[in-house]
Design a protein around this motif. Structure first.
Motif, mmCIF file in Angstrom:
data_model
loop_
_atom_site.group_PDB
_atom_site.id
_atom_site.type_symbol
_atom_site.label_atom_id
_atom_site.label_comp_id
_atom_site.label_asym_id
_atom_site.label_seq_id
_atom_site.Cartn_x
_atom_site.Cartn_y
_atom_site.Cartn_z
ATOM 1 N N GLN A 22 0.951 -1.290 0.074
ATOM 2 C CA GLN A 22 0.074 -0.016 -0.097
ATOM 3 C C GLN A 22 0.815 1.255 -0.025
ATOM 4 O O GLN A 22 2.175 1.232 0.316
ATOM 5 C CB GLN A 22 -0.761 -0.029 1.403
ATOM 6 N N ASP A 23 0.283 2.423 -0.425
ATOM 7 C CA ASP A 23 1.264 3.375 -0.419
ATOM 8 C C ASP A 23 1.907 3.796 0.839
ATOM 9 O O ASP A 23 3.013 4.098 0.901
ATOM 10 C CB ASP A 23 0.241 4.822 -0.653
ATOM 11 N N GLN A 24 0.997 3.689 2.114
ATOM 12 C CA GLN A 24 1.692 3.964 3.421
ATOM 13 C C GLN A 24 2.717 3.147 3.530
ATOM 14 O O GLN A 24 4.123 3.437 4.182
ATOM 15 C CB GLN A 24 0.775 3.929 4.388
ATOM 16 N N THR A 25 2.710 1.793 3.455
ATOM 17 C CA THR A 25 3.836 0.595 3.488
ATOM 18 C C THR A 25 5.006 1.082 2.625
ATOM 19 O O THR A 25 6.121 0.934 3.089
ATOM 20 C CB THR A 25 3.382 -0.645 3.163
ATOM 21 N N ALA A 26 4.872 1.380 1.509
ATOM 22 C CA ALA A 26 5.766 1.760 0.534
ATOM 23 C C ALA A 26 6.750 3.002 1.026
ATOM 24 O O ALA A 26 7.894 2.917 1.087
ATOM 25 C CB ALA A 26 5.536 1.857 -0.693
ATOM 26 N N LEU A 27 5.927 3.723 1.504
ATOM 27 C CA LEU A 27 6.520 5.258 1.927
ATOM 28 C C LEU A 27 7.507 4.806 3.180
ATOM 29 O O LEU A 27 8.588 5.347 3.353
ATOM 30 C CB LEU A 27 5.520 6.271 2.309
ATOM 31 N N ALA A 28 7.024 4.162 4.261
ATOM 32 C CA ALA A 28 7.395 3.550 5.468
ATOM 33 C C ALA A 28 8.830 3.006 4.956
ATOM 34 O O ALA A 28 9.782 3.051 5.627
ATOM 35 C CB ALA A 28 6.773 2.806 6.170
ATOM 36 N N LEU A 29 8.614 2.153 3.889
ATOM 37 C CA LEU A 29 9.677 1.079 3.448
ATOM 38 C C LEU A 29 11.162 2.040 2.878
ATOM 39 O O LEU A 29 12.065 1.858 3.427
ATOM 40 C CB LEU A 29 9.494 0.258 2.634
ATOM 41 N N ILE A 59 4.335 -0.229 -8.082
ATOM 42 C CA ILE A 59 5.642 -1.160 -7.279
ATOM 43 C C ILE A 59 6.776 -0.891 -8.077
ATOM 44 O O ILE A 59 7.823 -0.537 -7.827
ATOM 45 C CB ILE A 59 5.062 -2.332 -7.344
ATOM 46 N N GLY A 60 6.561 -0.589 -9.617
ATOM 47 C CA GLY A 60 7.660 -0.370 -10.443
ATOM 48 C C GLY A 60 8.274 1.132 -10.094
ATOM 49 O O GLY A 60 9.640 1.354 -9.819
ATOM 50 N N ARG A 61 7.471 2.114 -9.777
ATOM 51 C CA ARG A 61 7.868 3.460 -9.311
ATOM 52 C C ARG A 61 8.819 3.355 -8.248
ATOM 53 O O ARG A 61 9.859 3.957 -7.949
ATOM 54 C CB ARG A 61 6.936 4.395 -9.534
ATOM 55 N N MET A 62 7.958 2.461 -6.993
ATOM 56 C CA MET A 62 8.625 2.450 -5.688
ATOM 57 C C MET A 62 9.923 1.979 -5.829
ATOM 58 O O MET A 62 11.107 2.389 -5.230
ATOM 59 C CB MET A 62 7.813 1.806 -5.021
#
Lengths: 126, 126
Positions: A22-29, A59-62
């Protein structure tokens, strides 16, 4: 449990992505990884995505973004364990993960990072 | 995505548990690990539980069971990354994870496995 654990192995950090991000998890990572690279002086980041059955543009962008952050902190990022179906879909979608290095599995990724570290040591005198 | 990925690093297998384990996932993990130990000839299994904020009797039993299965397949299991609060709760609950080896983090766990492998090599003549 919304944080993905980051494991340290020597001078490498290892992240296994198992859940749909999720957005939040990706940012936290991203935050956690940047902090951890700075704290540990790691020169490599391995991201295992073998559990992902779908890699979309988010996910690609992340992955590209994490790779960029790590680069400015002087660490190399390698994405490992991509399923064949995921690779096919990615290319069909026109997402080529530019700027992101990949390897077949964790072992090969680790070899890549070790080789990159050696190369850097040779250039160390500059 | 109900399967937990098992990463191979040399002769060790690494599992990061990030989600609350359901019966089905835990059973699948046991099966997958047994198959993978047999297929790879791994002599060590590292289970990282740093993301778990709670270890109940179910997870405790599962860890002991995985450890037992690995043992009869000639592999050593080390549980790493337990949070201090989890350790306190475990002991308060009377769950002491008997038969399960633990280490502070992945690096120390890996050292433990390497030492165990060396010891085994010395006994190899028997």
């Amino acid at each position: 449990m919304d944080r993905i654990p980051i494991l340290q192995m020597g001078k490498c950090l290892l992240v296994t992505i198992q859940v749909d991000l999720q957005d939040q998890t990706a940012l936290a990572l991203q935050d956690d990884l940047a902090t951890k690279i700075e704290a540990t002086g790691a020169h490599g980041v391995l991201i295992d995505i073998s559990a992902l059955e779908l890699v979309d543009s988010f996910i690609g962008r992340m992955l590209a973004s994490i790779s960029g952050i790590a680069r400015v902190l002087d660490a190399t990022t390698v994405v490992v364990g991509m399923q064949p179906a995921v690779a096919i879909t990615l290319v069909e979608l026109g997402l080529s993960l530019e700027g992101v290095r990949t390897a077949l599995n964790v072992e090969r990724g680790m070899q890549l990072l070790t080789a990159a570290a050696k190369e850097r040591d040779l250039d160390g005198g500059l």
